[in-house]
Scaffold this active site. Structure first.
Site, mmCIF file in Angstrom:
data_model
loop_
_atom_site.group_PDB
_atom_site.id
_atom_site.type_symbol
_atom_site.label_atom_id
_atom_site.label_comp_id
_atom_site.label_asym_id
_atom_site.label_seq_id
_atom_site.Cartn_x
_atom_site.Cartn_y
_atom_site.Cartn_z
ATOM 1 N N GLU A 60 50.998 22.277 -6.569
ATOM 2 C CA GLU A 60 50.290 21.053 -6.980
ATOM 3 C C GLU A 60 49.076 21.513 -7.778
ATOM 4 O OE1 GLU A 60 50.978 17.784 -6.291
ATOM 5 O OE2 GLU A 60 52.803 18.154 -5.137
ATOM 6 N N CYS A 89 41.817 16.011 -9.193
ATOM 7 C CA CYS A 89 42.876 16.599 -10.026
ATOM 8 C C CYS A 89 43.491 15.578 -10.975
ATOM 9 C CB CYS A 89 43.953 17.211 -9.149
ATOM 10 S SG CYS A 89 44.658 16.041 -7.978
HETATM 11 P P1 NAD Z 1 40.199 26.636 -4.588
HETATM 12 O O1 NAD Z 1 39.317 27.591 -5.303
HETATM 13 O O2 NAD Z 1 39.743 26.029 -3.312
HETATM 14 O O3 NAD Z 1 41.585 27.384 -4.395
HETATM 15 C C1 NAD Z 1 42.666 26.792 -3.740
HETATM 16 C C2 NAD Z 1 43.125 27.711 -2.639
HETATM 17 O O4 NAD Z 1 43.578 28.944 -3.207
HETATM 18 C C3 NAD Z 1 42.059 28.051 -1.628
HETATM 19 O O5 NAD Z 1 42.569 27.872 -0.332
HETATM 20 C C4 NAD Z 1 41.735 29.497 -1.925
HETATM 21 O O6 NAD Z 1 41.348 30.228 -0.771
HETATM 22 C C5 NAD Z 1 43.031 30.021 -2.479
HETATM 23 N N1 NAD Z 1 42.835 31.142 -3.400
HETATM 24 C C6 NAD Z 1 41.859 31.271 -4.328
HETATM 25 N N2 NAD Z 1 42.003 32.433 -5.008
HETATM 26 C C7 NAD Z 1 43.092 33.053 -4.492
HETATM 27 C C8 NAD Z 1 43.761 34.279 -4.773
HETATM 28 N N3 NAD Z 1 43.353 35.118 -5.737
HETATM 29 N N4 NAD Z 1 44.860 34.579 -4.038
HETATM 30 C C9 NAD Z 1 45.277 33.755 -3.083
HETATM 31 N N5 NAD Z 1 44.694 32.582 -2.779
HETATM 32 C C10 NAD Z 1 43.610 32.227 -3.455
HETATM 33 O O7 NAD Z 1 40.580 25.409 -5.506
HETATM 34 P P2 NAD Z 1 40.666 25.349 -7.066
HETATM 35 O O8 NAD Z 1 41.843 26.100 -7.549
HETATM 36 O O9 NAD Z 1 39.336 25.608 -7.703
HETATM 37 O O10 NAD Z 1 40.989 23.780 -7.179
HETATM 38 C C11 NAD Z 1 40.806 23.121 -8.352
HETATM 39 C C12 NAD Z 1 42.124 23.036 -9.111
HETATM 40 O O11 NAD Z 1 43.095 22.450 -8.275
HETATM 41 C C13 NAD Z 1 42.046 22.154 -10.336
HETATM 42 O O12 NAD Z 1 42.810 22.730 -11.354
HETATM 43 C C14 NAD Z 1 42.690 20.863 -9.851
HETATM 44 O O13 NAD Z 1 43.205 20.073 -10.877
HETATM 45 C C15 NAD Z 1 43.727 21.378 -8.943
HETATM 46 N N6 NAD Z 1 44.074 20.366 -7.960
HETATM 47 C C16 NAD Z 1 45.328 19.867 -7.974
HETATM 48 C C17 NAD Z 1 45.657 18.877 -7.071
HETATM 49 C C18 NAD Z 1 47.036 18.285 -7.027
HETATM 50 O O14 NAD Z 1 47.309 17.584 -6.059
HETATM 51 N N7 NAD Z 1 47.895 18.532 -7.994
HETATM 52 C C19 NAD Z 1 44.715 18.432 -6.152
HETATM 53 C C20 NAD Z 1 43.456 18.979 -6.174
HETATM 54 C C21 NAD Z 1 43.153 19.969 -7.072
#
Ligand code: NAD
Length: 438
Positions: free
Chosen positions: A214, A248
């Site tokens: 997602e 998102c």
């Molecule tokens: P985040 O930084 O919280 O990361 C998400 C998860 O990935 C966390 O649990 C984190 O610990 C893990 N993570 C981070 N780096 C990692 C790595 N190198 N290896 C393994 N795991 C790792 O969240 P984010 O990515 O900054 O969230 C924002 C993004 O998410 C935006 O692009 C947003 O559009 C997208 N998003 C999508 C949805 C959806 O439902 N499609 C919902 C919310 C956010």
């Protein structure tokens, strides 16, 4: 049982052993877990709202409607329909198998890993967890370390309510998630950005584990000449500036013709002032940017066009004013990445054909929005573009319709969930053929 600091391999082995006993398969176990998760939310709403305020300055009302109550509604919908969704479906058999019975049966997958992001840290952890439990799986839940108060609250509350033999919470950041991803899961459900999505999918490939990703991206909002711009401004502001733009499916940018752009500018400014006051920094309903890294990234985008309203910022409070930018060039910095913050650029196009080409020239978005009084325009947008979801007339709301699949396509992700689509995602649809013997 609580298992503090249990190594990831042990967590997965323990849960897998529980799954193999079959105890998570009966409908009664699944509905009990859903009811307990519901109680967690209804009995601890204020505590979760306080954690969300500490992490993101969400107002209590916003925390309840977009996180706590959202998941409660999703659970209620599942409780009402789960037995129907799980019912085996009979399939017709070919003539040469006359007398045989064919059906599909939903089998739980096994050990599911749910990795959640920080922006809706309750909803985006618990809605997939609810789906995985409804489908009869055991679950490892990994909250986002970037929303630490919420992560701590969920890690404490989940074991108080759910069957701890079947659900484990692992807190932590990159090292902990990397260690988890080295394990063999039966499904990984990841919400977050596309770079980490690729890390997750590579790790999953080692074990041939299916993934749901997602992800995000730039969701355009096309505004047609002739739309009621007062209504459009109201709905764009509501969708864009919720959670300070860190949503998102927030409209990322507006696509419209030059005359509509000029007419929309003062209306957006007026709605912003009505909603957040003359000084949004003092508004109790306006959120903050999650951390300094994202704050710095957003501030660097503020020069991408003419400021219609906003532009102010304060690093100490991680405050970025709700901002509308006009005369924004498609190659400006704000158009190079998902904004994920309270900045709304207006991009001018000649009309519908150019808007469709603009969308199709770029990555397929998680959502496409359009405001048009013309049925033909709405039909063409629906037929000629590809996006995770299509919102005609109202941003964001499609994701609150539990009977619609929520998910992306292409760069915005793969797979979907909510309602019965969570059962599809977290189950194996097994083909069963029974031919009489003797
Ligand atoms: P985040 O930084 O919280 O990361 C998400 C998860 O990935 C966390 O649990 C984190 O610990 C893990 N993570 C981070 N780096 C990692 C790595 N190198 N290896 C393994 N795991 C790792 O969240 P984010 O990515 O900054 O969230 C924002 C993004 O998410 C935006 O692009 C947003 O559009 C997208 N998003 C999508 C949805 C959806 O439902 N499609 C919902 C919310 C956010």
């Amino acid at each position: 049982m609580n298992h503090p600091k249990e190594p990831p391999a042990d967590v997965v082995a323990r849960l897998r052993a529980v799954f193999r006993t079959g105890c998570t398969k009966p409908l009664s176990w699944r509905t009990e877990q859903l009811q307990r998760l519901r109680s967690l939310l209804t009995e601890n709403g204020s505590e979760l709202a306080a954690a969300l305020h500490a992490d993101l300055s969400k107002s209590e009302q916003e925390a309840m409607s977009t996180e706590v109550d959202f998941v409660v509604r999703e659970i209620d919908h599942s409780l009402e329909h789960l037995a129907d969704w799980l019912r085996p479906e009979a399939a017709p058999v070919p003539n040469w198998l006359t007398g045989a019975q064919a059906r599909t049966q939903y089998d739980p997958l096994g050990v599911v890993l749910v990795i959640a992001p920080w922006n809706y840290p309750v909803q985006l952890l618990l809605a997939p967890v609810a789906g995985a439990l409804a489908a009869g799986n055991v679950v490892v839940a990994k909250p986002s370390e970037l929303a630490p108060a919420t992560s701590e609250a969920l890690a404490r509350l989940l074991p108080q309510y759910l069957d701890t033999d079947a659900v484990a919470v692992v807190e932590g950041g990159v090292p902990e998630t990397t260690a988890l991803l080295a394990q063999r899961f039966d499904h990984i459900f990841y919400t977050g950005n596309g770079s980490v999505g690729r890390v997750v999918m590579r790790a999953a490939a080692e074990h041939l584990t299916p993934v749901t990703l997602e992800l995000g991206g730039k969701s355009p909002a096309f505004v047609d000449a002739g739309a009621d711009l007062a209504v459009v401004a109201e709905r764009l502001v509501a969708g864009k500036f919720l959670n300070a733009g860190q949503t998102c499916v927030a409209p990322d940018y507006v696509l419209t013709d030059p005359a509509t752009a000029r007419a929309l500018e003062p209306l957006l400014a007026a709605v912003l002032e009505a909603r957040f006051g003359e000084e949004p920094a003092t508004s109790p309903v306006y959120g903050r940017i999650v951390n300094e890294r994202h704050f710095d990234r957003l501030v660097a985008l503020l020069d991408s066009g003419r400021t219609v309203v906003g532009g102010g910022h304060d690093r100490a409070r991680r405050y970025v004013a709700p901002t509308v930018l006009a005369d924004v060039a498609p190659d400006s910095p704000v158009m190079q990445e998902e904004i994920f913050g309270p900045i709304l650029p207006i991009i001018e196009v000649a009309g519908l054909d150019e808007a469709i080409a603009f969308v199709n020239d770029r990555d397929r978005p998680l959502a496409l929005y359009a405001f048009s009084p013309s049925e033909e325009t709405r039909r063409r947008l629906s037929a000629e573009t590809s996006s995770g979801g299509l919102g005609l007339g109202l941003p964001l709301a499609h994701l609150a319709v539990s009977d619609l699949p929520f998910g992306g396509v292409g760069e915005s992700g793969m797979g979907s969930y909510h309602g019965r689509y969570s059962i599809e995602t977290f189950s194996h649809r097994k083909a069963v053929l029974e031919v009489p013997v003797g």
